[in-house]
Design an enzyme around this catalytic site. Sequence first.
Site, PDB file in Angstrom:
ATOM      1  N   ASP A 126      -2.706  -2.422 -22.218  1.00  0.00           N
ATOM      2  CA  ASP A 126      -3.593  -1.565 -21.601  1.00  0.00           C
ATOM      3  C   ASP A 126      -2.936   0.045 -21.631  1.00  0.00           C
ATOM      4  O   ASP A 126      -1.843   0.146 -21.928  1.00  0.00           O
ATOM      5  CB  ASP A 126      -4.441  -1.884 -20.098  1.00  0.00           C
ATOM      6  CG  ASP A 126      -5.750  -1.393 -20.009  1.00  0.00           C
ATOM      7  OD1 ASP A 126      -6.070  -0.307 -20.455  1.00  0.00           O
ATOM      8  OD2 ASP A 126      -6.505  -1.740 -19.271  1.00  0.00           O
ATOM      9  N   GLU A 141     -13.674   2.530 -13.580  1.00  0.00           N
ATOM     10  CA  GLU A 141     -12.557   1.924 -13.172  1.00  0.00           C
ATOM     11  C   GLU A 141     -12.247   2.497 -11.567  1.00  0.00           C
ATOM     12  O   GLU A 141     -13.021   2.207 -10.650  1.00  0.00           O
ATOM     13  CB  GLU A 141     -11.474   2.405 -13.895  1.00  0.00           C
ATOM     14  CG  GLU A 141     -11.662   2.142 -15.342  1.00  0.00           C
ATOM     15  CD  GLU A 141     -10.327   2.339 -16.314  1.00  0.00           C
ATOM     16  OE1 GLU A 141      -9.117   2.059 -15.795  1.00  0.00           O
ATOM     17  OE2 GLU A 141     -10.646   2.521 -17.441  1.00  0.00           O
TER      18      GLU A 141
END
Length: 1018
Positions: free
Chosen positions: A601, A791
């Site tokens: 990521d 997020e």
Amino acid sequence: MFRLTAPLGAAAALLASLLVAPPPVHATLQADLTITDFEATTLPPGVVAWGNDGPSTPVLTVEPGPDRPGAPDGNRALKAVYDVAQWGGWSHDLATAQDWSPYEGFAFWVQGTGSGQKIFFEVKDGGTGPGASELFESSFTDDTAGWRQVKVPFADFVRRPDYQPGGAPADGELDLAAMWGYSMRLPADSGTLVWDEVQVYGTAPPRPVRLATDRPVYTTGEKAEVRVSVSVTTATGAPLPADLTVGYRTGTGTATPGEDYTPAEGTLTFPAGTASGSAQAFTVRTLGDRRAEVAETIPIELSGAGTRPPAEHPAIVIDAHGLPYLDARRPVRQRVADLLGRMTLEEKVGQMTQAERGALAAPNDIATHLLGSLLSGGGSTPTPNTPVAWADMVDGYQVRARQTRLQIPLIYGVDAVHGHNNVVGATIFPHNIGLGAARDPGLVEQVGKITAREVKATGIPWNFSPCLCVSRDDRWGRVYESFGEDPALVTRMAAIVNGLQEHGVLATAKHYVGDGGTTYGSSTTADYTIDQGVTEVDRQTLEAVHLAPFAEAVRRGVGTVMPSFSSVDLGQGPTKMHAHRELITDVLKGRLGFQGFVISDWQAIDQIPGDYPSDVRTSVDAGLDMIMVPYAYQEFGRTLKAEVEAGRVPVARVDDAVRRILTQKFRLGLFERPYADRSRLADVGSPAHREVARTAVARSQVLLKNEGGLLPLRRDAKVYVAGSNADDVGNQSGGWTITWQGSSGPITPGTTILSAIRSRAAAVTHSPDASAPPAGHDVGVVVVGETPYAEGFGDVGRAGRTLGLAAADRAAIDRVCGAMKCVVLVVSGRPLELGDLSRVPALVASWLPGTEGAGVADPLFGAVPYTGRLPFTWFRTAAQVPINVGDAAYDPLFPYGWGLRTDPGRDRLKALRDRLARGDAASKAAAMTLTAALPERNWTTGGAVREPRVVLGAVSAAATLLDRSGTDTFAQGDTLVSVARDVAQATGRRPDLQAEADHELAAGHLSKAVALLARAAR
């Protein structure tokens, strides 16, 4: 300072002639232009502080500054007190762009403390605004205690190498014609600095003519002619003031002159008066040597008095040919083995490196650093943000990879998590939470297919989707990225992998593993509360809840897997997933048999404890194959190479990683077709694609409450519409839409819920705050919910975020529902605390539907029935969170799987019987069993169950038969169970059994599901 008022003298005119560029528009020396002073008692408009979290955001105040040299009486200055953990600073963003091209440089006064800290500052060049401009930086060192003036010529600024905003220009040129302000970036330290009098100063020197070629890279075969077009562009756009001679020649590259090509050299003459942008051409001929060989390059060198060479040195590339790995007839395994055997360590490391496109110092860094992959982070877009511009951008990067000797194509990745959501005008589907509510794997697969078509049309072969997280806590800011709280449901929705990969786009199962199970308060990232935290579970729970969807994705052949930012604690303390060798190498690649490659990521290896070399070797040893190092691609490449050479990272581990990456590139056909298939560009956001999205929206709507059968509404109704989310495409699309965090407003073409209601109702009054008089309306529709986030920014507890409705939305509900019958539509990325619903007869969970708001109105007015079901338990109060199906104490407002239907149950069962009658023996027997339940005496006139014992008995018997059938489908079983669910929901009892029944249904256990619902109905 002085001002030249007379015309240019003979010497100056001669100099201008020699430099070829026309005289500057401002023929007199410029007075310094003040951009920002601080003479008011408050911050000037546009001056803002920022940081990675609250404590890192500097405190800005305007204070008296009388001691600055040359300051006027009463002078004031900007004081910044800072304590930066990661990043922080302040900016002055201008409301309108300014032209700084007449000036020599950038200056400001600063009062330091002699701390020795290095402070970077940057100017914002071009683009559509301060947040989408190209950044050019310089720096100074705080080595003086007291005031000093910092003055830097624009010629000394360099393009910021570590970060560029999404959508910023990427030409690498500080053009100065449209400047949007500047920023001061403070060091990761504490201190105090005072700023004053920010200016542009001096007079710009004459600017040279820019040379450019029509292409940066010309690819060709042997025995061919390459036509190179050279253009000349003046700084002001005026015609050339004098004759200009441009020299050209072929330079020294890897191709051999006389053997691979005929050297070329000459001049091109552009007479005085030639229009800016005009072009002339010359030709270079390649030769044939009949040998199989790698690619060879022929640099093109351009020169001329008073000119500036192209931003990138152009080159001709004679394509690699005749080598086994280029033979598409050979098996992929053979091609990979041949190519891997030819690669140097530097080339292998390059394949393992992924950079953010906006971070490239220059596009040619792709070839210089042998990069294997680029990505667009959320909001990292071309300018303009159109499908064609995307295809042009990606193809432009791909052609740079053709300069490398092996010509390994790039694989470009993007987060197309609910459609091609970074692209203005693309089809934006409901987020995964809505698709989970639709309970239709076939529809989800179709969503993947359409997303793949739109992504592939813009030249992108790789999607960082789907998110297969099983979200277990509604306080998480990523709940809407999950298909649901039940691993059986999420496993079903892994069908989207097929939709993507069977249509040419590599899918990514993320975030492996356990990101949906993090403990609230365990995050150590910025001011997040749960995102990127620690998942504290035993091995059995990890396997059963969080690993199951990934096992299904691997079974479906998913090409890539992305580990989670989060950590896993199995009882021995937390380990970052990017460092978890057991779960990545032993479980994912070993026991589950994953054959694709693992991609990290965003900057995630930086979160592994230790120094940077330790981060690199730990992550690679854990099993990561490609590392997403958006801005640190050069440092990563140097570090990994050094670690391999030192023996701390085995060559065999590198070869395994590169073998996996190359395998996917060959399977995608990138070696044969590296560029965008532009024949499908018209499909991006097409009516046909939007119609599928509209269907997905309609199927995702969950009818939670419907007292008195208020829904569906009559077409002749006079409707009063209120609430914050009724008329906002940005709000109804949520995060990950055009930009990472998303935003409110008309950010992309789409149909708002209000406009969809207007297209169906006889008369509509719209009053967002419900202040318009309510009299004269038949029904109210109040559209409330959340504004976009992504997020950790959506974590409850961060920056005051809660699970409650905004006060304005709550007031709108009270006003409308107190005055008339009303429907409340909740547009949100998760269940919310709704409060008193006693005056709300109808309630719908609309989730984040995306651009096709008509899908919300379709069931609202009865064009299609409500069929959606809750993918998450809807809590009564936030104090119950986390609450999930299977909990020992389970008393929700609405259970997992809840969803009232507006289509008659008898009609459903009759249509199902007819379909089952065409199946195998077990299906035909089930059809006969259902026939016994269909007589009208067992049903009300509206098609609801009147005789539960008879109907449930037939449904139960049919379910037992279908458990043994080989031809029945999930949709057929879902329809069968829905009739039993109608009966259970009508009683309102045993929400735990109702929720458990939906879990068993998703797991494929029809008879268990029906038995649980029958118990709930008693």
